[in-house]
Scaffold this motif. Structure first.
Motif, mmCIF file in Angstrom:
data_model
loop_
_atom_site.group_PDB
_atom_site.id
_atom_site.type_symbol
_atom_site.label_atom_id
_atom_site.label_comp_id
_atom_site.label_asym_id
_atom_site.label_seq_id
_atom_site.Cartn_x
_atom_site.Cartn_y
_atom_site.Cartn_z
ATOM 1 N N SER A 125 0.893 -1.439 -0.051
ATOM 2 C CA SER A 125 0.095 -0.002 0.075
ATOM 3 C C SER A 125 1.101 1.077 -0.031
ATOM 4 O O SER A 125 2.053 1.372 0.779
ATOM 5 C CB SER A 125 -0.941 0.026 1.308
ATOM 6 N N CYS A 126 0.444 2.229 -0.821
ATOM 7 C CA CYS A 126 1.155 3.345 -0.791
ATOM 8 C C CYS A 126 0.266 4.679 -0.085
ATOM 9 O O CYS A 126 -0.426 4.897 -0.652
ATOM 10 C CB CYS A 126 1.400 3.809 -2.344
ATOM 11 N N THR A 127 1.147 5.247 0.798
ATOM 12 C CA THR A 127 0.379 6.241 1.572
ATOM 13 C C THR A 127 0.738 7.479 0.817
ATOM 14 O O THR A 127 1.866 7.831 0.827
ATOM 15 C CB THR A 127 1.010 6.216 3.039
ATOM 16 N N PRO A 128 -0.353 8.390 0.385
ATOM 17 C CA PRO A 128 -0.193 9.345 -0.216
ATOM 18 C C PRO A 128 0.550 10.590 0.778
ATOM 19 O O PRO A 128 0.334 10.696 1.919
ATOM 20 C CB PRO A 128 -1.639 9.783 -0.613
ATOM 21 N N ALA A 132 -5.582 14.038 1.958
ATOM 22 C CA ALA A 132 -6.862 13.377 1.140
ATOM 23 C C ALA A 132 -6.950 12.759 -0.199
ATOM 24 O O ALA A 132 -7.810 12.836 -0.805
ATOM 25 C CB ALA A 132 -7.733 14.802 1.019
ATOM 26 N N ALA A 133 -5.690 12.580 -0.427
ATOM 27 C CA ALA A 133 -5.401 11.981 -1.753
ATOM 28 C C ALA A 133 -5.865 10.479 -1.741
ATOM 29 O O ALA A 133 -6.120 9.791 -0.629
ATOM 30 C CB ALA A 133 -4.030 12.138 -2.454
ATOM 31 N N ASP A 134 -5.964 9.828 -2.911
ATOM 32 C CA ASP A 134 -6.213 8.351 -3.356
ATOM 33 C C ASP A 134 -4.980 7.325 -2.640
ATOM 34 O O ASP A 134 -4.003 7.771 -2.636
ATOM 35 C CB ASP A 134 -6.233 8.015 -4.362
ATOM 36 N N ARG A 135 -5.592 6.568 -1.808
ATOM 37 C CA ARG A 135 -4.894 5.416 -1.224
ATOM 38 C C ARG A 135 -4.421 4.478 -2.343
ATOM 39 O O ARG A 135 -5.348 4.038 -3.080
ATOM 40 C CB ARG A 135 -5.367 4.954 -0.198
ATOM 41 N N VAL A 152 -5.134 -0.621 -7.146
ATOM 42 C CA VAL A 152 -6.455 -0.095 -6.864
ATOM 43 C C VAL A 152 -5.996 1.234 -6.457
ATOM 44 O O VAL A 152 -5.486 1.503 -5.281
ATOM 45 C CB VAL A 152 -7.313 -0.991 -5.935
ATOM 46 N N HIS A 153 -6.659 2.111 -6.920
ATOM 47 C CA HIS A 153 -6.601 3.603 -6.336
ATOM 48 C C HIS A 153 -7.994 3.999 -5.687
ATOM 49 O O HIS A 153 -9.036 4.263 -6.218
ATOM 50 C CB HIS A 153 -6.259 4.939 -7.496
ATOM 51 N N ALA A 154 -8.092 4.301 -4.405
ATOM 52 C CA ALA A 154 -9.203 4.278 -3.665
ATOM 53 C C ALA A 154 -9.410 5.414 -3.015
ATOM 54 O O ALA A 154 -8.255 6.001 -2.419
ATOM 55 C CB ALA A 154 -9.211 3.264 -2.419
ATOM 56 N N PRO A 155 -10.458 6.220 -3.240
ATOM 57 C CA PRO A 155 -10.691 7.711 -2.777
ATOM 58 C C PRO A 155 -10.624 7.696 -1.140
ATOM 59 O O PRO A 155 -11.050 6.531 -0.686
ATOM 60 C CB PRO A 155 -11.868 8.270 -3.608
ATOM 61 N N TRP A 156 -9.939 8.692 -0.818
ATOM 62 C CA TRP A 156 -9.938 8.888 0.714
ATOM 63 C C TRP A 156 -11.200 8.755 1.107
ATOM 64 O O TRP A 156 -11.387 7.921 2.394
ATOM 65 C CB TRP A 156 -9.141 10.195 1.116
ATOM 66 N N ALA A 157 -12.286 9.164 0.943
ATOM 67 C CA ALA A 157 -13.517 9.297 1.342
ATOM 68 C C ALA A 157 -14.255 7.919 1.388
ATOM 69 O O ALA A 157 -15.274 7.803 2.151
ATOM 70 C CB ALA A 157 -14.517 10.353 0.838
ATOM 71 N N ARG A 158 -13.921 7.117 0.551
ATOM 72 C CA ARG A 158 -14.547 6.024 0.336
ATOM 73 C C ARG A 158 -13.382 4.659 0.353
ATOM 74 O O ARG A 158 -13.392 3.705 -0.666
ATOM 75 C CB ARG A 158 -15.126 5.840 -0.860
ATOM 76 N N MET A 159 -12.199 4.778 1.168
ATOM 77 C CA MET A 159 -11.073 3.908 0.962
ATOM 78 C C MET A 159 -11.514 2.373 1.342
ATOM 79 O O MET A 159 -11.045 1.733 0.377
ATOM 80 C CB MET A 159 -10.247 4.297 2.157
#
Length: 180
Positions: A125-128, A132-135, A152-159
């Motif tokens: 996993s790559c921590t931005p 608030a950037a995608d994980r 998989v690039h998951a939005p912060w609001a819906r990680m």
């Protein structure tokens, strides 16, 4: 005076017509590189490496260049869409490739599930850098002498939801040498 005018009119009338342009030989060469594959009936087919991946309903695909490392990018729908990227790198190095704007803070190699037809997987996993950037979650495997980094690039609001949506898309991957 009529003689010189007549001579001039005759010379002008006998002027040689310009030569016709040479005939075209086939269509002009395209400067765009050939694509890595195509989407047919909701499934991306990699033209060179035999990978297929199904697009969920409503998702779109951006096909990479055949000579490039990015094979396809799938984009989900909605205000905070999940994105799935399929990368192929030469060699059999399971280390995650550097990504701009984030740091690989978790890596685990083992017999994980998540990509059909793969035994050992590197999960990462790559921590931005921007909170608030995608994980970015990655499943990394080797196949045919190459490394495949499936992200998989998951939005912060819906990680969590984004992770699960992307993982479900990755479950649809098939390789040309794999039984269905």
């Amino acid at each position: 005076m009529i003689g010189p005018l007549l001579l001039w009119a005759t010379l002008v009338a006998c002027k040689k017509a310009p030569a016709p342009p040479p005939p075209l030989v086939g269509p002009p060469a395209s400067s765009a590189p050939p694509p890595s594959g195509a989407v047919v009936d909701g499934v991306f087919h990699d033209a060179t490496h035999g990978l297929t991946i199904r697009l969920p309903p409503g998702w779109t695909a951006e096909v990479g260049a055949d000579a490039g490392e990015l094979r396809v990018r799938l984009d989900g729908r909605g205000a905070n869409p999940t994105r799935v990227e399929v990368w192929r790198f030469p060699g059999a190095d399971l280390s995650p490739r550097p990504k701009s704007g984030c740091a690989w803070t978790f890596q685990d190699l083992g017999p994980h599930h998540g990509v059909p037809g793969s035994e050992d997987l590197m999960l990462a996993s790559c921590t931005p850098n921007a909170p608030a950037a995608d994980r970015v979650f990655a499943w990394i495997t080797t196949r045919g002498g190459a490394t495949w980094q499936l992200e998989v690039h998951a939005p912060w609001a819906r990680m969590l939801e984004g992770h699960d949506e992307g993982a479900a898309v990755l479950q649809t991957i098939r390789w040309n040498d794999q039984e269905n």
